[in-house]
Design a protein around this motif. Structure first.
Motif, PDB file in Angstrom:
ATOM      1  N   THR A 327     -24.701 -50.889  47.411  1.00 35.54           N
ATOM      2  CA  THR A 327     -24.178 -50.733  45.448  1.00 35.54           C
ATOM      3  C   THR A 327     -22.557 -50.501  46.090  1.00 35.54           C
ATOM      4  OG1 THR A 327     -24.637 -48.664  46.588  1.00 35.54           O
ATOM      5  CG2 THR A 327     -25.851 -49.175  45.361  1.00 35.54           C
ATOM      6  N   LEU A 328     -21.406 -50.396  44.734  1.00 43.49           N
ATOM      7  CA  LEU A 328     -20.863 -50.043  44.670  1.00 43.49           C
ATOM      8  C   LEU A 328     -20.011 -48.664  45.453  1.00 43.49           C
ATOM      9  CD1 LEU A 328     -19.732 -52.078  41.534  1.00 43.49           C
ATOM     10  CD2 LEU A 328     -18.926 -53.154  43.945  1.00 43.49           C
ATOM     11  N   ILE A 329     -21.009 -47.501  44.711  1.00 36.68           N
ATOM     12  CA  ILE A 329     -21.011 -46.295  45.232  1.00 36.68           C
ATOM     13  C   ILE A 329     -20.864 -46.442  47.186  1.00 36.68           C
ATOM     14  CG2 ILE A 329     -22.158 -44.968  45.264  1.00 36.68           C
ATOM     15  CD1 ILE A 329     -23.701 -44.867  42.894  1.00 36.68           C
ATOM     16  N   PHE A 330     -21.986 -46.828  47.794  1.00 34.08           N
ATOM     17  CA  PHE A 330     -21.060 -47.288  49.439  1.00 34.08           C
ATOM     18  C   PHE A 330     -19.658 -47.984  49.357  1.00 34.08           C
ATOM     19  CE2 PHE A 330     -22.604 -48.477  53.914  1.00 34.08           C
ATOM     20  CZ  PHE A 330     -22.825 -47.178  53.933  1.00 34.08           C
ATOM     21  N   LYS A 331     -19.575 -48.574  48.849  1.00 33.07           N
ATOM     22  CA  LYS A 331     -18.407 -48.769  49.119  1.00 33.07           C
ATOM     23  C   LYS A 331     -17.113 -47.657  48.639  1.00 33.07           C
ATOM     24  CE  LYS A 331     -14.786 -50.921  46.008  1.00 33.07           C
ATOM     25  NZ  LYS A 331     -13.734 -49.384  45.713  1.00 33.07           N
ATOM     26  N   ASP A 332     -17.337 -46.941  47.945  1.00 32.41           N
ATOM     27  CA  ASP A 332     -16.809 -45.529  47.870  1.00 32.41           C
ATOM     28  C   ASP A 332     -16.792 -45.018  49.176  1.00 32.41           C
ATOM     29  OD1 ASP A 332     -16.512 -46.512  44.838  1.00 32.41           O
ATOM     30  OD2 ASP A 332     -18.034 -45.457  43.969  1.00 32.41           O
ATOM     31  N   ILE A 333     -17.826 -44.947  49.005  1.00 37.77           N
ATOM     32  CA  ILE A 333     -18.605 -43.829  50.741  1.00 37.77           C
ATOM     33  C   ILE A 333     -17.364 -44.025  51.965  1.00 37.77           C
ATOM     34  CG2 ILE A 333     -19.838 -42.966  52.050  1.00 37.77           C
ATOM     35  CD1 ILE A 333     -22.787 -42.938  50.201  1.00 37.77           C
ATOM     36  N   ILE A 334     -16.872 -45.146  51.808  1.00 33.16           N
ATOM     37  CA  ILE A 334     -16.162 -46.300  52.789  1.00 33.16           C
ATOM     38  C   ILE A 334     -15.371 -45.574  52.251  1.00 33.16           C
ATOM     39  CG2 ILE A 334     -15.762 -48.461  53.559  1.00 33.16           C
ATOM     40  CD1 ILE A 334     -18.427 -49.571  53.462  1.00 33.16           C
ATOM     41  N   ASP A 335     -14.729 -45.840  50.868  1.00 34.17           N
ATOM     42  CA  ASP A 335     -13.211 -45.838  50.588  1.00 34.17           C
ATOM     43  C   ASP A 335     -13.223 -43.996  51.090  1.00 34.17           C
ATOM     44  OD1 ASP A 335     -12.297 -47.996  49.986  1.00 34.17           O
ATOM     45  OD2 ASP A 335     -13.219 -47.568  47.459  1.00 34.17           O
ATOM     46  N   ARG A 336     -13.446 -43.106  50.896  1.00 33.47           N
ATOM     47  CA  ARG A 336     -13.671 -41.408  51.159  1.00 33.47           C
ATOM     48  C   ARG A 336     -13.495 -41.331  52.303  1.00 33.47           C
ATOM     49  NH1 ARG A 336     -17.362 -41.130  46.227  1.00 33.47           N
ATOM     50  NH2 ARG A 336     -19.103 -40.969  47.438  1.00 33.47           N
TER      51      ARG A 336
END
Length: 759
Positions: A327-336
């Motif tokens: 998911t793109l949510i997992f991309k946000d997790i990596i960003d955080r």
């Protein structure tokens, strides 16, 4: 007696072939002269550089390509003709072929390339008032004829005029479609082991996609057999022609699901005169950027495990882990998580030599967190190093002055405490020596100390960061905002550790690793492609599509797929609108192809029940009116009887002049058992496809259901699609639908146990 039009066209064909032969003869003469000259220049140069030799080599290469092109063109110079009169102009008969051929005598176009603007009339024009878009604007006029030519063994056999020849009406459908006989004849041909170019039979809706401008992403949802792959590859040939000054084959990438599929499509681009196009899988693309020799745990291996695994809890974790990571949510997790690492500044320290601060961490942190924040992480570190290198000479001088100042009191103390004597001189020499050693070390080793500092600091890899995300439970909790359940986190952590221990990387971890690599290293312009085609796009997750788009110049991307064939449903795309909105910020074109050109009406109708069970709200596939035999369900009392029946079916299909046959099993294990049985009971050369093959040269193959996607065969034999094999769940619904939509002409069902209710 041959009809008048055919007689006339045969005369025109003779004239055009004669002109092509004249051009070919001239080129051959020039080629012989250039060949002779090149041999002389190579002998004179004796391996050294020679500009005239290099120029001659280029002319030699161009002439050789032209000769090959003209030799090929003599056989089938063209496939279509349009008669068009521009407003206030004369009527012209334009002959359209795979490549353009011009007369060097008078500049006359003997044949025009199918990709030229005027050729659009052949694909999309209708009789009467018509127009085409040229680089200089819209050209309006009158289209009085659209003619198609049927060649057999290099001889012209028939001509078909749109609206004149017999029109075939589809029967049994709510909306009757009109299909010309020329298309029907082409579709009824036997299919080889490779996908072929179809420039003569491209349909209007396919043509629109092929000629779509390259500037914006285009997503094509196509029913089974709608020609998605063919259209996407012809689009590449069109783009290279249309934008020839800026796009070459090497600037384009085709992403396919596996090596076997790459082999299947391998001939289509060269047949269209397109070479050097990069063709690979997402796994190989990611590894190229990660620059590591890594063994991948592939998606088919995982799918096989899910299909055959009885541990429901284990399957649930595997599926949910895949789902989250895609998911793109997992991309946000990596960003955080990376922001947490940056703000913690855990690895930024002073650069020290001889207990002196060469550069202090406050300055380095200011550069890292503020001044150079726009750079990718590792590029940022490189820039900091480059910046500090510019200051190091001055810093060394200042440190040496500081050393002198620090040691001055000691020297003064010795001078004031001792009278001039051997002891005083000895102590002074000793102090001066220690001071000068420190200064020499600062002068000689400061650069090395700084290089070591940056080597250690920059040494962190995408793999280090990714694995640390799961190791640091506190940071994981913050980065995920506590939204991933503890039991799933424990499973993901355990799975990652086990794979690492076995020297493996799960295919699901490639997108996160590639993304972190992009954050660390950035993506240079030379690493980007002018255009990327993604085939079977429904099996990619949103995170992968996001990353693929990052590797294109100007979002120039073509995605083709079919949600109904999304066998990796747990991680793939559920709704194209999600991709349009979330990946492309609503700036993408979505087109649906519903006409199916692969199978007969009877085969498509037979597969329709398996499609309807999915409830996807997609438009039904509409078959081109091409009737054939209704798929045969053959009841067998045992596996042995099934094997013997398969043997009979293969002989029957071969007698009908068809060769490419797939025996489709649900799983690889079932395929292995069937292979043993067929070798024992039947004496036919059959290969078993396991998923790691780079090519398959046998006409008859046993293929697990999940590896057939995208492929097509003259005939298919679906082996034992029982209630036990195909249950009423998303995965089995899609595997069955894929299996039932591979055949062009004949389909057989071998029933051993009770048939699934989806048939």
């Amino acid at each position: 007696m041959e009809k008048e039009d055919l007689v006339l066209e045969k005369e025109i064909l003779l004239e055009k072939r004669q002109k092509i032969n004249e051009e070919l003869s001239d080129k051959m003469k020039n080629f012989q002269i250039i060949d002779k000259k090149l041999k002389y220049l190579m002998k004179e140069a004796k391996g050294s550089y020679n500009q005239e030799k290099e120029t001659t080599e280029k002319i030699y290469s161009v002439l050789k390509k032209d000769i090959n092109k003209y030799e090929e063109a003599i056989k089938t110079p063209y496939f279509g003709r349009v008669d068009f009169r521009e407003a206030k102009g004369q009527k012209e008969s334009i002959y359209i072929g795979k490549q353009s051929i011009s007369s060097s005598q008078d500049g006359e176009e003997i044949v025009v390339d199918w990709r030229t603007p005027v050729a659009d009339l052949y694909y999309s024009g209708t009789g009467g008032e018509a127009y085409y878009k040229s680089p200089n604007g819209i050209v309006e006029g009158n289209l009085s004829l659209k003619r198609k030519f049927l060649f057999k063994e290099d001889s012209l056999k028939d001509v078909f005029d749109e609206g004149i020849n017999e029109i075939i009406l589809k029967s049994g459908l709510e909306e009757a479609d009109l299909v010309d006989e020329f298309l029907k004849i082409n579709l009824e041909e036997s299919r080889g082991k490779k996908l072929k170019e179809v420039v003569a039979t491209i349909q209007k809706e396919q043509n629109e996609i092929i000629r779509w401008p390259k500037n914006l992403p285009i997503i094509v949802q196509g029913s089974a057999g709608s020609g998605k792959t063919t259209v996407a590859l012809h689009r590449l040939a069109y783009l290279i022609y249309r934008y020839s000054e800026t796009i070459k084959g090497k600037d384009i990438l085709v992403l396919a699901p596996n090596k076997l599929f790459l082999d299947y499509i391998s001939e289509i681009l060269p047949n269209l005169g397109v070479n050097e196009v990069n063709q690979t899988t997402f796994e190989e693309l990611a590894l190229k950027h990660l620059k590591g020799r890594i063994k991948i745990k592939g998606k088919d291996e995982k799918l096989k495990y899910i299909i055959e695994q009885n541990d429901i809890e284990e399957c649930r974790f595997i599926i949910n882990s895949s789902k989250v990571k895609g998911t793109l949510i997992f991309k946000d997790i990596i960003d955080r998580y990376i922001s947490l690492l940056e703000s913690a500044s855990i690895d930024i320290k002073d650069i020290i030599i001889e207990d002196y601060i060469l550069f202090n961490k406050r300055e380095i942190m200011r550069l890292y967190l503020k001044d150079l924040k726009s750079y990718p992480i590792n590029k940022r570190k490189d820039e900091i190093k480059r910046y500090l290198n510019l200051k190091i000479k001055e810093k060394i001088e200042l440190l040496c002055i500081q050393v002198d100042l620090d040691w001055a009191p000691k020297i003064k103390e010795i001078k004031s405490s001792f009278e001039d004597s051997d002891e005083r001189r000895k102590k002074l020499i000793d102090v001066y020596s220690k001071r000068d050693t420190i200064k020499e070390n600062i002068k000689n080793n400061s650069k090395r100390v700084m290089n070591d500092y940056f080597k250690n600091w920059r040494g962190i890899t995408s793999k280090d960061i990714y694995y640390n995300l799961f190791e640091n439970e506190e940071f994981f909790e913050i980065a995920t905002l506590g939204k991933i359940p503890k039991d799933l986190y424990d499973f993901m952590k355990k799975e990652l550790k086990e794979n690492n221990k076995n020297g493996l990387i799960d295919e699901d971890d490639l997108a996160p690793l590639l993304y972190i690599n992009m954050i660390l290293e950035g993506v240079e312009e030379k690493q980007k492609y002018s255009h990327i085609v993604v085939d079977e796009a429904q099996d990619y997750n949103p995170f992968q599509i996001y990353l693929i788009n990052k590797l294109t110049k100007g979002n120039s991307l073509t995605l083709v797929g079919d949600i109904a064939q999304g066998i990796y449903y747990y991680k793939g795309i559920r709704d194209w609108q999600d991709i349009v909105d979330k990946v492309f910020d609503s700036k993408a074109t979505f087109i649906q192809l519903t006409q199916s050109y692969r199978s007969t009406v009877e085969i498509i109708d037979f597969a329709d029940k398996a499609l309807k069970t999915q409830n996807l709200n997609l438009k039904n596939a509409k078959p081109v009116l091409r009737h054939g035999e209704v798929p045969k369900i053959i009841k067998c009392e045992s596996e042995k009887e099934g094997a013997l029946k398969i043997n009979e079916i293969i002989k029957e299909i071969n007698e009908k002049g068809k060769n490419s046959i797939a025996i489709i099993t649900k799983t690889l294990e079932e395929g292995k058992e069937l292979e043993k049985l067929l070798k024992k009971e039947a004496k036919i050369k059959i290969s078993l496809i396991k998923g790691n093959e780079k090519e398959n040269n046998d006409d008859i193959a046993i293929i697990p259901s999940y590896l057939t996607k995208g492929l097509e065969f003259d005939a298919t034999i679906i082996y034992n699609p029982s209630e036990l094999n195909y249950k009423d769940n998303i995965l089995d619904q899609r595997l069955l639908y894929v299996s039932l939509t591979r055949a062009l002409h004949y389909e057989y069902i071998i029933e051993i146990n009770n048939l699934t209710k989806m048939i």
